[in-house]
Design a protein around this motif. Structure first.
Motif, PDB file in Angstrom:
ATOM      1  N   GLU A 140     -39.731 -86.221  15.121  1.00 18.49           N
ATOM      2  CA  GLU A 140     -40.435 -87.428  14.694  1.00 18.49           C
ATOM      3  C   GLU A 140     -39.816 -88.690  15.302  1.00 18.49           C
ATOM      4  N   TYR A 142     -39.177 -92.292  13.612  1.00 21.00           N
ATOM      5  CA  TYR A 142     -39.266 -92.875  12.271  1.00 21.00           C
ATOM      6  C   TYR A 142     -39.956 -94.240  12.315  1.00 21.00           C
ATOM      7  N   GLY A 246     -44.892 -95.164  13.581  1.00 17.59           N
ATOM      8  CA  GLY A 246     -44.000 -94.028  13.698  1.00 17.59           C
ATOM      9  C   GLY A 246     -44.827 -92.798  14.001  1.00 17.59           C
TER      10      GLY A 246
END
Length: 308
Positions: A140, A142, A246
């Motif tokens: 990911e 963020y 994100g």
């Protein structure tokens, strides 16, 4: 220089109302966007442009993406960033100076012309990179506002910059597409924590400083909602430098690849960092401000010889 957006100075997060416009230029005949598109960008902080590039152009750009990912040894060492805890490539920075095709993409009138119009100025490339999320292993990114980092660590004075994500592969709801909080560009979220020396060496893999607190994120998300724009190759997602965004990790077998180009107004060139001892290297944040001269025409036709 006066700091209009102080951040990383106190132990508590703070919110500041944006003190400058989002879309800097109103619609007029001959504009590269419609009046509705400009209004949406101003209101929501992002815009999805579909089918900007043809299948032939995308085939050339996808081939070049494969070459860059397949031969990282031929790139500048410092520009290749691996995933946390893995040797998989997460990002390749400064792609416009390492690939004639990516340089041509960055100068394309369909991108640079739109950026210059929305920012109402000549523009230059503050940053370029290839973001890659491999199947099953892509991590990911963020939640963050790019401007917070560019202001704190690069010295970008004002919110007169925007990003363009050129989708090079299908971005689906499942393979970690960009997520944005519409309207969040109107609020600057000042973060906590003093910037460590050489912070970029860790933050490019996983950012810990310059990220908003969970309470503020929850407040923004409950009030504004969260949108995940998707699209096929050739789609372009434009978003303001202060839009909170994100993306989730990619646990599907379908990789995601986007060319990411940041255009800054020439009048907004970088000064000294506002919350860091030294500026980040040029491959992350260009300190020169050489104007992009927009180029028209099919990428695949113009660069057929280079691609070969």
């Amino acid at each position: 220089m006066q700091d209009h957006y102080p951040t990383r100075r106190t132990g508590e997060p703070q919110l500041f109302a944006r003190s400058e416009p989002v879309a800097r230029r109103a619609w007029q005949p001959g504009a590269p966007l419609s009046a509705e598109q400009i209004a949406q960008f101003d209101r929501d902080g992002y815009l999805v442009l579909e089918d900007v590039f043809s299948e032939a152009e995308m085939a050339v750009l996808q081939s070049e993406t494969g070459r860059l990912l397949g031969d990282p040894a031929g790139l500048k060492d410092e520009t290749v960033i691996a995933e946390p805890g893995s040797r998989e490539i997460r990002s390749i920075f400064e792609i416009h100076s390492q690939s004639p095709l990516m340089a041509r993409l960055a100068a394309d009138e369909r991108l640079a012309g739109v950026a210059g119009y929305l920012l109402d100025d000549e523009v230059y490339l503050h940053q370029s990179r290839l973001n890659y999320k491999p199947g099953f292993k892509g991590k990911e990114f963020y939640w963050h506002s790019d401007f917070e980092t560019w202001h704190a660590e690069d010295g970008m004075p004002h919110m007169r910059a925007l990003s363009m994500s050129v989708l090079l592969a299908e971005n689906t709801p499942n393979n970690g597409p960009l997520m944005v909080i519409p309207g969040s560009q109107h609020v600057f979220v000042a973060c906590v924590g003093e910037t460590p020396d050489d912070h970029y060496k860790a933050s490019l893999r996983r950012q810990e400083y310059g990220v908003p607190d969970e309470n503020t994120l929850a407040e923004l998300a409950h009030r504004q909602g969260i949108v995940a724009p998707t699209g096929g190759p050739g789609t372009v997602i434009v978003f303001d430098c202060n839009t909170m965004h994100g993306s989730n990790g990619n646990i599907t077998p379908f990789p995601r690849a986007n060319a990411f180009l940041v255009y800054n107004a020439v009048s907004n060139r970088l000064a000294a960092p506002f919350a860091a001892a030294t500026p980040r290297p040029d491959f992350i944040a260009a300190r020169g401000a050489e104007s992009v001269v927009p180029v028209s025409g099919e990428i695949s036709e113009i660069l057929e010889g280079v691609a070969a």
